[in-house]
Write an enzyme that holds these catalytic residues in place. Structure first.
Site, PDB file in Angstrom:
ATOM      1  N   CYS A 100       0.828  -1.202   0.000  1.00 18.49           N
ATOM      2  CA  CYS A 100       0.000   0.000   0.000  1.00 18.49           C
ATOM      3  C   CYS A 100       0.864   1.255   0.000  1.00 18.49           C
ATOM      4  O   CYS A 100       0.568   2.230  -0.696  1.00 18.49           O
ATOM      5  CB  CYS A 100      -0.921  -0.012   1.212  1.00 18.49           C
ATOM      6  N   CYS A 196      -4.348  -2.287   6.326  1.00 15.47           N
ATOM      7  CA  CYS A 196      -4.105  -0.972   5.727  1.00 15.47           C
ATOM      8  C   CYS A 196      -5.337  -0.441   5.011  1.00 15.47           C
ATOM      9  O   CYS A 196      -5.828  -1.049   4.067  1.00 15.47           O
ATOM     10  CB  CYS A 196      -2.940  -1.103   4.737  1.00 15.47           C
TER      11      CYS A 196
END
Length: 368
Positions: A100, A196
């Site tokens: 991410c 995330c």
């Protein structure tokens, strides 16, 4: 107002103080909130993106800086979440935060920041950056309990050149104090945890919406059946909680640990011995390597590594580095070397890069 630095404002205290510090330095900044998940799944604990966006906007208004919001849900799905699911299907334990950071925060975000007129970006990561002889280095944050360089090891020179980490010089209590004294509405806000950008929710229930799981046998390393697992995607090596193993006749009242996932047989192997050779190993092989300097490091006897976040630095030696794979030998045995997780190399405070663990040297149960 000219914007030179775009602050990734998540609605949390770390990114809020990031913006505050840059504002106090007199730097022209703006804030950009990223929405990377659509909160329409109806599950309890879904990420309250609207609340986070409101908090980020409130901080921006207090500081008197421009504020923007963008939806990156499609990019997140295609660049991060699909790989996350693929790794789970393959029996590995992925770390989506690492991908991410590379694909969303320091790529998609940066592209949008530049479209809005910014040449640099700042985040609330507890990490530091410097430049030596024209090369950018990623360094550990001052607060060793919060250091997040582990999650940033995939960054390259171009990304680091435009990155700023103002809170990397602070300890968390000091950051909270600064936020409170400035009257930031996020000063006492709880730190976010969980996957995330997906937030805090029941992991098993969430993953079950995307992946099928079949019940199977739980076996000891000797091959004795002692229970039923709820699907291998729900377990990781070294796990001791949530195994659902009650009292087992002939076994002591001690915790059980996951040591092996047999995908072909849909079986989960466990042990009660924390030093079991099926759980502990001294070597690992990693692939998908990325090096912050652009080249692999020399092994000068000072290398250390982490195989999980917040692990203490472990002394290592490079045994082999060929065909896109890295073989590391640890000075001390390591518990639960987990395929799919990242191994990150350091030299002192400098994060050098790393790779994705393919396998450790733990023994595979004979019954598997």
């Amino acid at each position: 107002m000219t914007t030179e630095t775009m602050v990734a404002m998540s609605g949390g205290v770390d990114s809020s103080v990031t913006a505050l510090l840059l504002k106090q330095r007199g730097e022209p900044i703006a804030g950009l909130f990223m929405k990377n998940w659509e909160d329409d799944d109806g599950l309890a604990g879904a990420c309250a993106a609207e609340d986070d966006a409101a908090d980020a906007r409130a901080v921006a208004e207090l500081l008197g800086i421009p504020f923007h919001a963008r939806n990156f849900a499609l990019e997140y799905w295609e660049s991060v979440f699909e790989e996350f699911l693929a790794e789970l299907r393959a029996g590995r334990t992925p770390n989506p935060d690492v991908l991410c950071n590379r694909e969303i925060k320091f790529k998609t975000f940066l592209e949008h920041a530049r479209d809005l007129g910014a040449e640099a970006m700042a985040t609330g990561h507890y990490a530091r950056r410097d430049e030596v002889d024209g090369r950018f280095r990623l360094l550990k944050g001052r607060d060793r309990n919060k250091d997040q360089s582990y999650f940033l090891y995939m960054l390259d020179q171009a990304q680091l050149a435009r990155a700023r980490f103002p809170v990397g010089e602070l300890e968390k209590p000091e950051l909270r104090r600064i936020a409170a004294e400035a009257g930031l509405p996020t000063a006492a806000k709880k730190d976010s945890t969980g996957i995330c950008f997906i937030g805090e929710r029941d992991f098993d229930g969430f993953i079950a919406r995307y992946l099928d799981a079949s019940l199977g046998d739980i076996l000891t390393t000797g091959g004795r059946r002692i229970g039923t697992h709820r699907g291998l995607i729900h377990y990781t090596l070294g796990q001791r909680k949530g195994l659902g193993i009650g009292g087992v006749r002939g076994c002591p009242e001690a915790p059980w640990f996951v040591v092996h996932k047999d995908l072909a047989g849909n079986r989960l192997f466990v042990t009660q011995d924390p030093d079991d050779p099926h759980l502990v190993g001294e070597r690992l092989v990693a692939s998908r390597l990325t090096w912050i300097a652009g080249a692999s490091p020399d092994d000068d006897g000072t290398l250390t590594a982490k195989i999980r976040y917040r692990q203490a630095d472990q002394q290592v030696a490079i045994e082999a580095l060929e065909d896109g794979r890295l073989t590391l030998r640890f000075e001390s045995p390591q518990r639960a070397i987990t395929p799919g997780q990242s191994v990150v190399l350091y030299r002192g405070d400098e994060c050098l890069g790393g790779g994705i663990i393919e396998r450790g040297s733990q023994r595979v149960p004979e019954a598997a």
